[in-house]
Design a protein around this motif. Sequence first.
Motif, PDB file in Angstrom:
ATOM      1  N   UNK A 293      -2.678   1.958   9.499  1.00  0.00           N
ATOM      2  CA  UNK A 293      -2.250   1.640  10.860  1.00  0.00           C
ATOM      3  C   UNK A 293      -0.761   1.890  11.083  1.00  0.00           C
ATOM      4  N   UNK A 294      -0.090   2.466  10.066  1.00  0.00           N
ATOM      5  CA  UNK A 294       1.333   2.754  10.211  1.00  0.00           C
ATOM      6  C   UNK A 294       2.230   1.560   9.990  1.00  0.00           C
ATOM      7  N   UNK A 295       1.712   0.487   9.379  1.00  0.00           N
ATOM      8  CA  UNK A 295       2.508  -0.711   9.115  1.00  0.00           C
ATOM      9  C   UNK A 295       3.033  -0.642   7.679  1.00  0.00           C
ATOM     10  N   UNK A 296       4.006   0.208   7.460  1.00  0.00           N
ATOM     11  CA  UNK A 296       4.420   0.535   6.097  1.00  0.00           C
ATOM     12  C   UNK A 296       5.155  -0.601   5.401  1.00  0.00           C
ATOM     13  N   UNK A 297       6.010  -1.316   6.107  1.00  0.00           N
ATOM     14  CA  UNK A 297       6.714  -2.451   5.484  1.00  0.00           C
ATOM     15  C   UNK A 297       5.720  -3.526   5.047  1.00  0.00           C
ATOM     16  N   UNK A 298       4.725  -3.780   5.887  1.00  0.00           N
ATOM     17  CA  UNK A 298       3.703  -4.768   5.531  1.00  0.00           C
ATOM     18  C   UNK A 298       2.879  -4.299   4.333  1.00  0.00           C
ATOM     19  N   UNK A 299       2.602  -2.998   4.274  1.00  0.00           N
ATOM     20  CA  UNK A 299       1.857  -2.456   3.130  1.00  0.00           C
ATOM     21  C   UNK A 299       2.636  -2.660   1.836  1.00  0.00           C
ATOM     22  N   UNK A 300       3.938  -2.370   1.861  1.00  0.00           N
ATOM     23  CA  UNK A 300       4.759  -2.529   0.664  1.00  0.00           C
ATOM     24  C   UNK A 300       4.872  -3.992   0.257  1.00  0.00           C
ATOM     25  N   UNK A 301       4.907  -4.892   1.235  1.00  0.00           N
ATOM     26  CA  UNK A 301       4.947  -6.325   0.939  1.00  0.00           C
ATOM     27  C   UNK A 301       3.662  -6.758   0.226  1.00  0.00           C
TER      28      UNK A 301
END
Length: 449
Positions: free
Chosen positions: A182-190
């Motif tokens: 979904x393009x939520x890259x910061x959340x993915x890395x978290x």
Amino acid sequence: MKKRFTGQVTWAPIAQNIRSLRKEHRWTQAELGQKLSRRKLSRQAIAWIESGRNTDLETIADIAATLGVTVEALSSRTVRSTRQKAAHLPDKNAARPADLMDELLGSPPESWESKLARDERFHSLGVARELITRADAIFDVDPAHCHSINASAVQVSGLIHSATSEVRFDALKDLAHANWRLGRYDEALDCLDKAEIVADSCANPPYRKAIAHFVRAIVLTLTESFDEARKHLLIARDGLQSVDPWRHLLTYHHEALIRAMTNDPLGAAHTVEDLLHKVAVFGDETELARLCTVGAYAWYRAGNVPRAKQLTERAAEIHLRLGQRAEIAIDDFRRAVLIAETHPEDAVILLTSARKQLADLKLKKEGIVLDLRLLRVKAASGASTRELHELSSQLASAAIAAGLPVTACEAIDLLRQVSGNLTIDAIDQARALVRRSVPNAFLFDPPEN
């Protein structure tokens, strides 16, 4: 060295116990294969194992964990009576995880968090695994809904005392997948940061951390941080080599994608051609389609449009057959790219249609990349300077906000070509983002004041 069962272990009890326990859970062979956390297996692969053919220890350990027993118990001739005496059989009067999922998913997503928190019927490993399985099934069909289910899996795995670290890790890893989709890259890395902490409590910490490094490489590639992505990919490959041949193979697939996106599309194309035969052996159509799309992109960038078209259509056939809505929308985008130079008007129609589908599916990253292509096609087809200025300005801002430095620079480069009216703030934002994200991997120099 890869661990395998030796001749000292009799395979007949293992095969029989897998078959018996699977039937006790009322799962088909295909369902068991899809519930595994390490790697999904086809019905044929489970049938092969249940017929007494040997496989690697990691796969047997994954099957045992999914069935709720240890590897030692699975290899015992008395596993069924042991489970019964220990009262490990499911309570026939209790609600089945599948039924609970139907109940949960039939209610509004905004009510799930509170319902899961207060209703103890959902506090079980079976429910956590069922959530993970349901989410995985719709990853390419409804990414936003997949994300909601993955978030619920993480919640449930944190609520139950009996949750294994492996289940908690898989829930976090899959939520990372849903976030980057979904393009939520910061959340993915978290999510990956948390998954690596959980990995220390898993049965094989280096293996689980290798998986986390692999997913991190995917996220970093999507944020166009290619050098950093390569570092994590190599770490993952080293950790997967002896225990997970499937994911180890996929690291070469992802490396080909990075090469295609940077400086070696021809080498990437040849790598994909070699991998196509190897991936086909595993019978994973979804992965085969993904590999075809990477090959199509690589061949397109290498100048072989006919081969790119062949692979694009092969992938599209698989996506259509599997009903993967997200990929079907992106297929229109890929077709448009291939016809843009010869039929720009047709390409604009396809791109506009694909853009709407991507917006409906909430796929931000793909939408921005598509907008860049649409902008280029419109420029080639003679759109007005005013329209190009407006579109490139909007795209540059969207790419900066989404954390896509290379795409932002390409949009600004186009903006420079059609207008000299660039604000200093816009240039400074783009330059700062690019230098922070890809300091040594510019596709071209950032604009100067």
